[in-house]
Motif scaffolding. Structure first.
Motif, PDB file in Angstrom:
ATOM      1  N   PRO A   1       0.799  -1.231   0.000  1.00  0.00           N
ATOM      2  CA  PRO A   1       0.000   0.000   0.000  1.00  0.00           C
ATOM      3  C   PRO A   1       0.827   1.274   0.000  1.00  0.00           C
ATOM      4  CG  PRO A   1      -0.163  -1.143   2.117  1.00  0.00           C
ATOM      5  CD  PRO A   1       0.487  -2.078   1.163  1.00  0.00           C
ATOM      6  N   MET A   2       1.994   1.239   0.655  1.00  0.00           N
ATOM      7  CA  MET A   2       2.841   2.440   0.664  1.00  0.00           C
ATOM      8  C   MET A   2       3.321   2.770  -0.743  1.00  0.00           C
ATOM      9  SD  MET A   2       3.046   3.660   3.765  1.00  0.00           S
ATOM     10  CE  MET A   2       4.574   4.582   3.904  1.00  0.00           C
ATOM     11  N   ILE A   3       3.770   1.753  -1.484  1.00  0.00           N
ATOM     12  CA  ILE A   3       4.225   1.991  -2.852  1.00  0.00           C
ATOM     13  C   ILE A   3       3.062   2.414  -3.734  1.00  0.00           C
ATOM     14  CG2 ILE A   3       5.166   0.868  -4.912  1.00  0.00           C
ATOM     15  CD1 ILE A   3       6.905  -0.834  -3.104  1.00  0.00           C
ATOM     16  N   PHE A   4       1.905   1.782  -3.568  1.00  0.00           N
ATOM     17  CA  PHE A   4       0.740   2.110  -4.402  1.00  0.00           C
ATOM     18  C   PHE A   4       0.343   3.575  -4.247  1.00  0.00           C
ATOM     19  CE2 PHE A   4      -3.882   2.694  -4.566  1.00  0.00           C
ATOM     20  CZ  PHE A   4      -4.132   2.350  -5.887  1.00  0.00           C
ATOM     21  N   PHE A   5       0.195   4.028  -3.009  1.00  0.00           N
ATOM     22  CA  PHE A   5      -0.259   5.403  -2.798  1.00  0.00           C
ATOM     23  C   PHE A   5       0.828   6.419  -3.138  1.00  0.00           C
ATOM     24  CE2 PHE A   5      -3.543   3.273  -0.266  1.00  0.00           C
ATOM     25  CZ  PHE A   5      -4.668   3.929  -0.755  1.00  0.00           C
ATOM     26  N   ALA A   6       2.090   6.040  -2.982  1.00  0.00           N
ATOM     27  CA  ALA A   6       3.165   6.946  -3.391  1.00  0.00           C
ATOM     28  C   ALA A   6       3.152   7.142  -4.905  1.00  0.00           C
ATOM     29  CB  ALA A   6       4.514   6.402  -2.937  1.00  0.00           C
ATOM     30  N   VAL A   7       2.984   6.045  -5.644  1.00  0.00           N
ATOM     31  CA  VAL A   7       2.914   6.149  -7.106  1.00  0.00           C
ATOM     32  C   VAL A   7       1.659   6.906  -7.530  1.00  0.00           C
ATOM     33  CG1 VAL A   7       2.691   4.815  -9.240  1.00  0.00           C
ATOM     34  CG2 VAL A   7       4.295   4.073  -7.472  1.00  0.00           C
ATOM     35  N   LEU A   8       0.534   6.638  -6.866  1.00  0.00           N
ATOM     36  CA  LEU A   8      -0.708   7.347  -7.191  1.00  0.00           C
ATOM     37  C   LEU A   8      -0.570   8.839  -6.937  1.00  0.00           C
ATOM     38  CD1 LEU A   8      -3.646   7.104  -8.094  1.00  0.00           C
ATOM     39  CD2 LEU A   8      -4.286   6.755  -5.690  1.00  0.00           C
ATOM     40  N   PHE A   9       0.083   9.202  -5.824  1.00  0.00           N
ATOM     41  CA  PHE A   9       0.330  10.610  -5.526  1.00  0.00           C
ATOM     42  C   PHE A   9       1.180  11.261  -6.617  1.00  0.00           C
ATOM     43  CE2 PHE A   9       3.770  13.327  -3.794  1.00  0.00           C
ATOM     44  CZ  PHE A   9       3.031  14.469  -3.546  1.00  0.00           C
ATOM     45  N   LEU A  10       2.234  10.571  -7.037  1.00  0.00           N
ATOM     46  CA  LEU A  10       3.106  11.107  -8.071  1.00  0.00           C
ATOM     47  C   LEU A  10       2.350  11.287  -9.386  1.00  0.00           C
ATOM     48  CD1 LEU A  10       5.931  11.933  -9.036  1.00  0.00           C
ATOM     49  CD2 LEU A  10       6.392   9.513  -9.493  1.00  0.00           C
ATOM     50  N   LEU A  11       1.577  10.282  -9.780  1.00  0.00           N
ATOM     51  CA  LEU A  11       0.834  10.366 -11.034  1.00  0.00           C
ATOM     52  C   LEU A  11      -0.214  11.479 -10.997  1.00  0.00           C
ATOM     53  CD1 LEU A  11       0.315   6.568 -11.827  1.00  0.00           C
ATOM     54  CD2 LEU A  11       1.938   8.150 -12.887  1.00  0.00           C
TER      55      LEU A  11
END
Length: 437
Positions: free
Chosen positions: A156-166
């Motif tokens: 979940p940490m990687i998912f939301f970090a990537v979503l934030f960046l996108l």
């Protein structure tokens, strides 16, 4: 015929704009250069070295020599009594859990171990198949003890970090990406400079102001461009930081804050004996004001430059109009700061709701007073930084002013782009025949 769009720096479109830009640049550079030198010298002189000499090992469980934290998969969950389990109360109604976990990495990879979970962890919904993190503590006989540490949250940490960046790049595009890079720089300065310097016992105000200045220099210019607008916002931010530092120092001493309010504070004090816990409070107050200050000053600088499109407006007119925008922005930002504090302090506030004590005497305890004073100091700093930023911007962009600002008749040389602090966004020439808005 092909047409290419250039992102290079453009020159002012009028002689008046050129003179205005040159005057603003000269004034700002006189102020900016000493601040930059002070920041660089501060980083060099205060940069921490030999941090290990300032840290006391074996104070907390996670710092025990030889301790590792392998990941594991939960195979089985069995209910047990909480009686006698570490981290549990004696309440008969509580139910804890015994977990069977298969280790997925580390020197015991593949081994099945038994660990206990407290009632709070069990109630959170732990189930077979979930990934967890285990403390592995070696013993003198060559074996190891195992304890539940936490849930594994890599996915979940990687998912939301990537979503934030996108999301940031999709909406703000290039500036959004640059803002993320600026945020990464801020994280580096905090982890590599501010935190170690505080642990080493350096002066909290100097360390935090130098670190915050280094963050703002890079983050603001990287995100918003090297121009007078950004420099105006930077000066306003620096003023707000200085004011927040003074107010934080006054609040710390006047309210007699010790920095010892929770169990974590005691652990921190034991692990870093050279660091004053009051320095943690002081630094936290200044850093907490940083985000709101950046928001307000950048917005005000942009508002001033947009209002300056009318060549007939004086500095006073621009200032008054920008202040009307700023008042609304400050009001909303104060709400933002307060709600952000509430969101990050829910556990403390829930304790406040449960205490069978008068409200006034409860919020006067250090655990609550620190949060309240941190919010108030940040709000005061950004509120007073807003009119200063607006005033600086209005004086710099006004095209008519005192006698010293008048454009004299005669040939005028528009300054070269190399002489300016100017961004391509500052000038948008209208094609001939176009209609004004």
């Amino acid at each position: 015929m092909s047409h290419s769009h250039s992102h290079s720096v453009t020159e002012p479109t009028t002689p008046e704009g050129g003179l205005r830009q040159r005057r603003a640049s000269q004034i700002l550079i006189v102020i900016l250069v000493p601040l930059a030198i002070w920041t660089l010298v501060g980083l060099v002189l205060l940069w921490p070295t030999n941090l290990a000499a300032h840290i006391q090992k074996d104070v907390a469980q996670f710092s025990v020599a030889g301790l590792t934290m392998p990941k594991g998969e939960v195979l089985a969950v069995n209910e047990i009594s909480c009686a006698g389990l570490e981290g549990s109360t004696s309440a008969s109604s509580q139910v804890c859990a015994a977990l069977t976990v298969r280790l997925l990495d580390g020197e015991d990879k593949g081994k099945e171990v038994q660990v206990n979970a407290t009632a709070a962890i069990y109630r959170s919904g732990i189930q077979p198949g979930q990934r967890v993190v285990i403390y592995r503590v070696p013993t003198l006989d060559g074996q190891a003890n195992y304890q539940f540490a936490d849930f594994a949250r890599t996915g979940p940490m990687i998912f939301f970090a990537v979503l934030f960046l996108l999301a940031t790049v999709a909406v703000a595009r290039r500036r959004g990406l640059l803002a993320v890079l600026g945020l990464a720089w801020a994280g580096f300065i905090m982890v590599a400079f501010i935190f170690p310097a505080l642990i080493a016992g350096s002066n909290a105000i100097l360390v935090t102001l130098v670190g915050a200045s280094a963050i703002m220099f890079v983050a603001l210019y990287l995100t918003h461009g090297f121009n007078t607008r950004t420099t105006t916002a930077l000066l306003g931010t620096m003023f707000g930081l200085g004011l927040s530092a003074v107010l934080s120092y006054v609040a710390l001493n006047w309210a007699h804050l010790t920095g010892v309010a929770t169990e974590e504070d005691y652990t921190l004090g034991s692990a870093a004996p050279d660091m004053k816990l009051t320095a943690v409070v002081l630094s936290g107050m200044i850093i907490a004001a940083l985000g709101g200050l950046n928001d307000v000053t950048i917005t005000q600088a942009s508002a001033v430059w947009e209002l300056a499109d009318d060549p007939d407006k004086s500095a006073g007119q621009i200032y008054r109009q920008a202040m009307r925008i700023g008042r609304d922005h400050v009001a909303s930002t104060v709400y933002t700061i307060v709600f952000a504090t509430v969101g990050t302090s829910m556990s403390v506030l829930l304790l406040l709701a449960m205490y069978d004590r008068p409200l006034y005497s409860t919020i006067m305890t250090e655990q609550f007073a620190v949060e309240i004073l941190r919010t108030l100091v940040g709000a005061i700093g950004l509120t007073l930084a807003m009119p200063l930023t607006t005033g600086i911007g209005a004086l710099l962009v006004s095209r008519r002013g005192g006698a010293g600002d008048q454009i004299e008749a005669g040939p005028v040389t528009v300054p070269d782009a190399s002489d300016e602090l100017v961004d391509v966004d500052d000038y948008h020439p209208r094609p001939e025949g176009s209609f004004a808005d």
